[in-house]
Write a protein that holds these residues in place. Structure first.
Motif, PDB file in Angstrom:
ATOM      1  N   ASN A  15       0.858  -1.187   0.000  1.00 42.07           N
ATOM      2  CA  ASN A  15       0.000   0.000   0.000  1.00 42.07           C
ATOM      3  C   ASN A  15       0.896   1.239   0.000  1.00 42.07           C
ATOM      4  O   ASN A  15       1.015   1.942   1.002  1.00 42.07           O
ATOM      5  CB  ASN A  15      -0.923  -0.010   1.226  1.00 42.07           C
ATOM      6  CG  ASN A  15      -1.937   1.116   1.221  1.00 42.07           C
ATOM      7  OD1 ASN A  15      -2.090   1.826   0.227  1.00 42.07           O
ATOM      8  ND2 ASN A  15      -2.634   1.312   2.320  1.00 42.07           N
ATOM      9  N   PRO A  16       1.572   1.513  -1.127  1.00 41.74           N
ATOM     10  CA  PRO A  16       2.598   2.561  -1.160  1.00 41.74           C
ATOM     11  C   PRO A  16       2.088   3.937  -0.758  1.00 41.74           C
ATOM     12  O   PRO A  16       2.821   4.714  -0.154  1.00 41.74           O
ATOM     13  CB  PRO A  16       3.051   2.557  -2.634  1.00 41.74           C
ATOM     14  CG  PRO A  16       2.658   1.220  -3.160  1.00 41.74           C
ATOM     15  CD  PRO A  16       1.405   0.844  -2.425  1.00 41.74           C
ATOM     16  N   ALA A  17       0.842   4.244  -1.095  1.00 38.61           N
ATOM     17  CA  ALA A  17       0.299   5.573  -0.775  1.00 38.61           C
ATOM     18  C   ALA A  17      -0.247   5.653   0.645  1.00 38.61           C
ATOM     19  O   ALA A  17      -0.720   6.710   1.068  1.00 38.61           O
ATOM     20  CB  ALA A  17      -0.808   5.935  -1.767  1.00 38.61           C
ATOM     21  N   LEU A  18      -0.188   4.555   1.388  1.00 37.99           N
ATOM     22  CA  LEU A  18      -0.709   4.488   2.764  1.00 37.99           C
ATOM     23  C   LEU A  18      -2.176   4.919   2.816  1.00 37.99           C
ATOM     24  O   LEU A  18      -2.599   5.625   3.735  1.00 37.99           O
ATOM     25  CB  LEU A  18       0.132   5.362   3.709  1.00 37.99           C
ATOM     26  CG  LEU A  18       1.633   5.023   3.788  1.00 37.99           C
ATOM     27  CD1 LEU A  18       2.334   5.963   4.740  1.00 37.99           C
ATOM     28  CD2 LEU A  18       1.861   3.570   4.201  1.00 37.99           C
ATOM     29  N   THR A  19      -2.944   4.496   1.823  1.00 38.87           N
ATOM     30  CA  THR A  19      -4.362   4.841   1.753  1.00 38.87           C
ATOM     31  C   THR A  19      -5.135   4.002   2.754  1.00 38.87           C
ATOM     32  O   THR A  19      -5.147   2.773   2.663  1.00 38.87           O
ATOM     33  CB  THR A  19      -4.904   4.604   0.332  1.00 38.87           C
ATOM     34  OG1 THR A  19      -4.063   5.288  -0.606  1.00 38.87           O
ATOM     35  CG2 THR A  19      -6.319   5.122   0.214  1.00 38.87           C
ATOM     36  N   TYR A  20      -5.817   4.667   3.676  1.00 32.71           N
ATOM     37  CA  TYR A  20      -6.419   3.940   4.795  1.00 32.71           C
ATOM     38  C   TYR A  20      -7.629   3.121   4.368  1.00 32.71           C
ATOM     39  O   TYR A  20      -7.867   2.036   4.888  1.00 32.71           O
ATOM     40  CB  TYR A  20      -6.820   4.921   5.904  1.00 32.71           C
ATOM     41  CG  TYR A  20      -7.108   4.237   7.214  1.00 32.71           C
ATOM     42  CD1 TYR A  20      -6.085   3.673   7.957  1.00 32.71           C
ATOM     43  CD2 TYR A  20      -8.403   4.138   7.709  1.00 32.71           C
ATOM     44  CE1 TYR A  20      -6.332   3.041   9.154  1.00 32.71           C
ATOM     45  CE2 TYR A  20      -8.661   3.500   8.905  1.00 32.71           C
ATOM     46  CZ  TYR A  20      -7.624   2.953   9.628  1.00 32.71           C
ATOM     47  OH  TYR A  20      -7.875   2.312  10.803  1.00 32.71           O
ATOM     48  N   TYR A  21      -8.426   3.603   3.410  1.00 39.79           N
ATOM     49  CA  TYR A  21      -9.634   2.867   3.060  1.00 39.79           C
ATOM     50  C   TYR A  21      -9.313   1.546   2.352  1.00 39.79           C
ATOM     51  O   TYR A  21     -10.142   0.635   2.352  1.00 39.79           O
ATOM     52  CB  TYR A  21     -10.581   3.727   2.217  1.00 39.79           C
ATOM     53  CG  TYR A  21     -10.061   4.183   0.886  1.00 39.79           C
ATOM     54  CD1 TYR A  21     -10.000   3.314  -0.201  1.00 39.79           C
ATOM     55  CD2 TYR A  21      -9.654   5.496   0.690  1.00 39.79           C
ATOM     56  CE1 TYR A  21      -9.533   3.737  -1.431  1.00 39.79           C
ATOM     57  CE2 TYR A  21      -9.193   5.921  -0.544  1.00 39.79           C
ATOM     58  CZ  TYR A  21      -9.131   5.044  -1.595  1.00 39.79           C
ATOM     59  OH  TYR A  21      -8.662   5.465  -2.815  1.00 39.79           O
ATOM     60  N   ILE A  22      -8.121   1.445   1.742  1.00 43.58           N
ATOM     61  CA  ILE A  22      -7.731   0.158   1.156  1.00 43.58           C
ATOM     62  C   ILE A  22      -7.604  -0.897   2.248  1.00 43.58           C
ATOM     63  O   ILE A  22      -7.871  -2.087   2.030  1.00 43.58           O
ATOM     64  CB  ILE A  22      -6.407   0.308   0.377  1.00 43.58           C
ATOM     65  CG1 ILE A  22      -6.622   1.201  -0.843  1.00 43.58           C
ATOM     66  CG2 ILE A  22      -5.844  -1.041  -0.051  1.00 43.58           C
ATOM     67  CD1 ILE A  22      -5.379   1.436  -1.659  1.00 43.58           C
ATOM     68  N   PHE A  23      -7.206  -0.466   3.423  1.00 47.42           N
ATOM     69  CA  PHE A  23      -7.085  -1.368   4.573  1.00 47.42           C
ATOM     70  C   PHE A  23      -8.435  -1.652   5.213  1.00 47.42           C
ATOM     71  O   PHE A  23      -8.688  -2.761   5.682  1.00 47.42           O
ATOM     72  CB  PHE A  23      -6.137  -0.726   5.588  1.00 47.42           C
ATOM     73  CG  PHE A  23      -5.957  -1.503   6.864  1.00 47.42           C
ATOM     74  CD1 PHE A  23      -5.195  -2.650   6.890  1.00 47.42           C
ATOM     75  CD2 PHE A  23      -6.544  -1.062   8.040  1.00 47.42           C
ATOM     76  CE1 PHE A  23      -5.015  -3.358   8.067  1.00 47.42           C
ATOM     77  CE2 PHE A  23      -6.371  -1.759   9.221  1.00 47.42           C
ATOM     78  CZ  PHE A  23      -5.598  -2.913   9.238  1.00 47.42           C
TER      79      PHE A  23
END
Length: 372
Positions: free
Chosen positions: A171-179
């Motif tokens: 998750n290179p952009a550290l996008t929280y909703y992907i988690f």
């Protein structure tokens, strides 16, 4: 298997006869999956900060500007008096107070160091720790910047540096909703499938049709299986709708094989529907079933790794969490969707969930008292 076939026909007709079926199956999950990931976000912004600047120098002004331009902090007040800043914390108008001492610029140049005071409102522990980490990082970065500005150009080797190269995997952009989206989808499938299964037998008891089923030659395992299969189909439909929303609304494309997710979904539904049917064999009314499922759903959501990591829990809590099939499915969803894990990586998860489901369904079959 003819009795099972007739029972399945009866179950599907009863489900589609329910006027609220479409809403529970499509509309409610869609709304929740769209809104919840936006709300369940630990990226904290708009932290109210009060700055007490006793120095009023160019260095302190640049530090203040760097803090406010970071996008994380919002100025709650700028003052020369500690008492006013402390009053802002007491009135919940400030989360953090940064105090810049008098002579900050002068001592920093002459002595090479100077202290700053940070006071944090720690009622909200998460916001306090994250806000402090943000502010400490900004001050450290500013400190490194001015050290580079003041280094002697004739002797650049006097300032030791340690270069750091960061690499964020998966998750290179550290996008929280992907988690969060994969985990919230598991929670929705759990709630819809589990609650529907829990209400099913209880509804038969309330409307009196359970007595008609009891006098038929249908065996107990056929009865439980007939209750189980329709909700497996329902859970698969809800899961598919959720995956489409994740794809269209959040551009989340599973890195791993989607077939693995559906394979584990069947394993998970076997367990969670068995739990719902077990609850329904104990409850006498739909209100009792709803209360029991609501209680367990709260525990599942809080202890399954949905919002907080399981590794940070105490040992006794980890042991309890490993008894919940929800925790395994959340872990698998994140592994397959974000990391691209294969069947070998989740094989032990599948085994544990199958064993949990086997225990729950066997318990439900044994606890269903069929009278002739």
């Amino acid at each position: 298997m003819r009795p099972l076939w007739f029972l399945l026909q009866k179950e599907f007709r009863q489900i589609f006869r329910d006027k609220g079926f479409i809403g529970r199956l499509f509309i409610a999950p869609a709304i929740q999956l769209i809104l919840l990931p936006l709300a369940a976000n630990y990226t904290i912004k708009n932290i109210n900060i009060a700055i007490v600047d006793h120095d009023h120098s160019e260095v302190s002004a640049k530090l203040t500007e760097k803090i406010l331009s970071s996008g994380y902090f919002k100025l709650a007040g700028a003052t020369d008096f500690n008492s006013k800043a402390e009053k802002l914390i007491e009135d919940d108008k400030a989360d953090i107070v940064l105090e810049i001492p008098e002579g900050f610029d002068r001592y920093l140049i002459n002595e090479g160091s100077q202290n700053l005071a940070i006071q944090v409102n720690a009622i909200n522990g998460v916001k306090a720790s994250v806000g402090y980490a943000y502010l400490s990082g900004i001050i450290t970065d500013y400190n490194n910047q001015i050290r580079l500005d003041w280094v002697d150009p004739n002797n650049p080797g006097t300032l030791p540096t340690i270069p750091v190269i960061s690499s964020f995997w998966y998750n290179p952009a550290l996008t929280y909703y992907i988690f969060m989206v994969p985990a919230i989808l598991v929670s929705l499938v759990t709630g819809i499938a589990g609650l529907s299964a829990a209400f099913n037998i209880v509804k038969e008891k309330e409307i009196g049709t359970i007595e008609q089923i009891n006098v038929t030659p249908i065996k107990k395992y056929q009865f439980i299986l007939g209750k189980l299969l329709p909700f497996i189909v329902m859970g698969a439909v809800v899961f598919t709708v959720g995956m489409l929303i994740a794809l269209i609304g959040y551009r989340i494309v599973p890195v791993g094989n989607v077939f693995i997710l559906y394979l584990f979904l069947l394993d998970f539904l076997f367990a969670i529907l068995g739990f719902g049917l077990l609850v329904s064999t104990y409850a006498e009314t739909q209100q009792q079933a709803n209360s029991l499922m609501f209680l367990f759903m709260m525990v599942f959501n809080m202890m399954s790794g949905l919002y907080t990591p399981i590794d940070s829990m105490p040992i006794w809590a980890k042991f309890i969490t490993h008894l919940f099939p929800v925790s395994y499915f959340i872990d698998v969803m994140r592994m397959v969707v974000i990391k691209g894990s294969g069947i070998a990586d989740i094989s032990m998860h599948m085994l544990y969930v199958f064993l949990i489901g086997l225990v729950l369904n066997t318990w439900a079959i044994l606890n269903y008292r069929k009278t002739t």
